[in-house]
Design an enzyme around this catalytic site. Structure first.
Site, PDB file in Angstrom:
ATOM      1  N   ARG A   8     -39.077 -11.647  24.219  1.00 57.88           N
ATOM      2  CA  ARG A   8     -40.120 -12.488  24.826  1.00 57.88           C
ATOM      3  C   ARG A   8     -39.898 -13.961  24.475  1.00 57.88           C
ATOM      4  O   ARG A   8     -40.091 -14.845  25.315  1.00 57.88           O
ATOM      5  CB  ARG A   8     -41.503 -12.004  24.381  1.00 57.88           C
ATOM      6  N   LYS A  43     -45.031 -17.984  26.247  1.00 56.95           N
ATOM      7  CA  LYS A  43     -45.807 -18.147  25.003  1.00 56.95           C
ATOM      8  C   LYS A  43     -45.460 -19.516  24.428  1.00 56.95           C
ATOM      9  O   LYS A  43     -44.655 -19.644  23.498  1.00 56.95           O
ATOM     10  CB  LYS A  43     -45.477 -17.012  24.034  1.00 56.95           C
ATOM     11  N   GLU A  69     -57.599 -11.730  29.898  1.00 55.18           N
ATOM     12  CA  GLU A  69     -57.412 -11.323  28.501  1.00 55.18           C
ATOM     13  C   GLU A  69     -58.399 -12.117  27.655  1.00 55.18           C
ATOM     14  O   GLU A  69     -59.190 -12.900  28.181  1.00 55.18           O
ATOM     15  CB  GLU A  69     -55.972 -11.574  28.056  1.00 55.18           C
TER      16      GLU A  69
HETATM   17  N1  PXG Z   1     -52.614 -12.895  24.656  1.00 57.14           N
HETATM   18  C1  PXG Z   1     -52.370 -14.124  24.149  1.00 57.14           C
HETATM   19  C2  PXG Z   1     -52.750 -15.323  24.922  1.00 57.14           C
HETATM   20  C3  PXG Z   1     -51.754 -14.235  22.891  1.00 57.14           C
HETATM   21  O1  PXG Z   1     -51.487 -15.438  22.395  1.00 57.14           O
HETATM   22  C4  PXG Z   1     -51.690 -11.807  22.751  1.00 57.14           C
HETATM   23  C5  PXG Z   1     -52.294 -11.767  23.997  1.00 57.14           C
HETATM   24  C6  PXG Z   1     -51.284 -10.521  22.106  1.00 57.14           C
HETATM   25  O2  PXG Z   1     -49.879 -10.333  22.225  1.00 57.14           O
HETATM   26  P1  PXG Z   1     -49.072  -9.464  21.164  1.00 57.14           P
HETATM   27  O3  PXG Z   1     -47.671  -9.516  21.630  1.00 57.14           O
HETATM   28  O4  PXG Z   1     -49.253 -10.142  19.825  1.00 57.14           O
HETATM   29  O5  PXG Z   1     -49.650  -8.116  21.196  1.00 57.14           O
HETATM   30  C7  PXG Z   1     -51.439 -13.063  22.145  1.00 57.14           C
HETATM   31  C8  PXG Z   1     -50.871 -13.120  20.770  1.00 57.14           C
HETATM   32  C9  PXG Z   1     -53.792 -15.315  16.286  1.00 57.14           C
HETATM   33  C10 PXG Z   1     -52.813 -15.664  17.331  1.00 57.14           C
HETATM   34  O6  PXG Z   1     -53.949 -16.123  15.363  1.00 57.14           O
HETATM   35  C11 PXG Z   1     -52.220 -14.727  18.194  1.00 57.14           C
HETATM   36  C12 PXG Z   1     -51.361 -15.146  19.217  1.00 57.14           C
HETATM   37  C13 PXG Z   1     -51.139 -16.490  19.322  1.00 57.14           C
HETATM   38  C14 PXG Z   1     -51.720 -17.384  18.474  1.00 57.14           C
HETATM   39  C15 PXG Z   1     -52.542 -16.999  17.475  1.00 57.14           C
HETATM   40  O7  PXG Z   1     -54.457 -14.292  16.391  1.00 57.14           O
HETATM   41  N2  PXG Z   1     -50.702 -14.398  20.190  1.00 57.14           N
END
Ligand code: PXG
Length: 308
Positions: free
Chosen positions: A64, A163, A196
């Site tokens: 990713r 991301k 989301e």
């Molecule tokens: N949606 C968004 C917009 C994200 O940033 C997820 C879903 C979940 O994806 P994963 O691959 O982790 O299952 C994310 C995850 C935090 C934090 O502090 C998490 C994310 C980015 C920044 C901070 O919880 N990304």
């Protein structure tokens, strides 16, 4: 009830941070004020976890990362293999078994203008630490969410599958949620479809079927999301439907939960003051949480940090 505070991150004060091939003590881990990650949010990142000495879905996270970088014309200065080793080594030198890993690649430092053409060298930063996203009690009771006015960015503005370091709309959404007395904000796209939450994907259960918004509506293709879909089908024999859903579907769901690397899996028991199901974490959600943790801790889907 939802006015929670958390002291989080930066706990690993004695730790070492990877910056461009070197391990630097946390207190000296600094980058240029000209770094484009700071000036423009010009970069990409990943949040990854290790469980029991194994980095969960590392290859998927790196795929990713490289896909995000390609989409924004960013040349990552390490090969996939080198990056994989750098992540494992960062966990190793910090002597961690269970950790949260933040991997950041910026376009590097070069003057103050927006034109990226002269940026030859990116900045690669890897931090391995601990993270606490919600108080432990929220995992037992479930949390309160609201839909927020800030929309998920449309794919023709900034594709949410990238991301990138631009998290301002997600942060604004979280601020809105907290101002409204909720722990998390649910973001819609411009058509009003559920996408989301601010940093996690969303699922709901209705009549024993698991539903989640299609990522083409404007969501990050979460690695936890993909894992939950896979485990729900394989281990629980559930039907999983990806589609277009509105708030109506969430309000009338039997269960709602969020998934993400940092948050893992957490129930939502109230949305916009509507009680979801019976107002308690649902049975299917709890089953999924359990099998997810077993799977993550088993190491079968991870890269070993310390060898066998
Ligand atoms: N949606 C968004 C917009 C994200 O940033 C997820 C879903 C979940 O994806 P994963 O691959 O982790 O299952 C994310 C995850 C935090 C934090 O502090 C998490 C994310 C980015 C920044 C901070 O919880 N990304």
């Amino acid at each position: 009830m939802y006015n929670f505070t958390l002291k989080k991150g930066g706990k690993n004060k004695m730790g070492l941070v990877y910056i461009n091939g070197e391990f630097i003590p946390t207190e000296n881990a600094k980058i240029s004020v000209f770094d484009r990650g700071l000036l423009y949010g010009d970069g990409v990142f990943e949040g990854i976890r290790s469980y029991n000495g194994s980095v969960f879905k590392l290859k998927e996270h790196l795929e990713r990362l490289y896909a995000s970088a390609k989409a924004v014309w960013l040349n990552i200065p390490l090969s996939f293999k080198e990056m994989e080793e750098a992540v494992l080594e960062t966990v190793r030198v910090n002597n961690l078994r269970d950790s949260y890993i933040r991997l950041i690649v910026t376009r590097g430092a070069y003057g103050l203008g927006i034109d990226p053409w002269e940026c030859k060298e990116g900045t690669v930063i890897i931090i391995a630490d601990k993270i606490k996203v919600f108080p432990e009690e929220f995992y037992q009771t479930g949390l309160n969410a609201v839909t927020v006015a800030t929309r998920r960015s449309p794919t023709d503005v900034l594709d949410p599958r990238i991301k990138s370091l631009n998290y301002m709309s997600n942060i604004l959404a979280r601020i809105e949620a907290r101002i409204a007395g909720a722990a998390e904000g649910i973001m819609l796209n411009h058509q009003g479809y559920v996408t989301e939450a601010t940093v996690d994907n969303i699922f709901f259960v209705k009549n024993g079927i698991l539903f989640t918004p299609s990522v083409t509506l404007g969501a990050l293709p979460g690695i936890t999301r993909a894992t939950v879909i896979e485990l729900a089908k394989k281990e629980l024999g559930l039907e999983v439907v990806e589609g277009f859903f509105t708030r109506y579907d969430l309000y009338n769901a039997d269960e709602v939960f969020l998934t993400g690397t940092a948050v893992e899996i957490i129930s939502v028991i109230k949305i916009d003051e509507r009680i979801i199901g019976n107002g308690k974490p649902g049975e299917i959600t709890q089953k999924i949480r359990k099998i997810f943790h077993e799977y993550a801790n088993s190491g079968v889907a991870g890269s070993l940090v310390y060898g066998k």
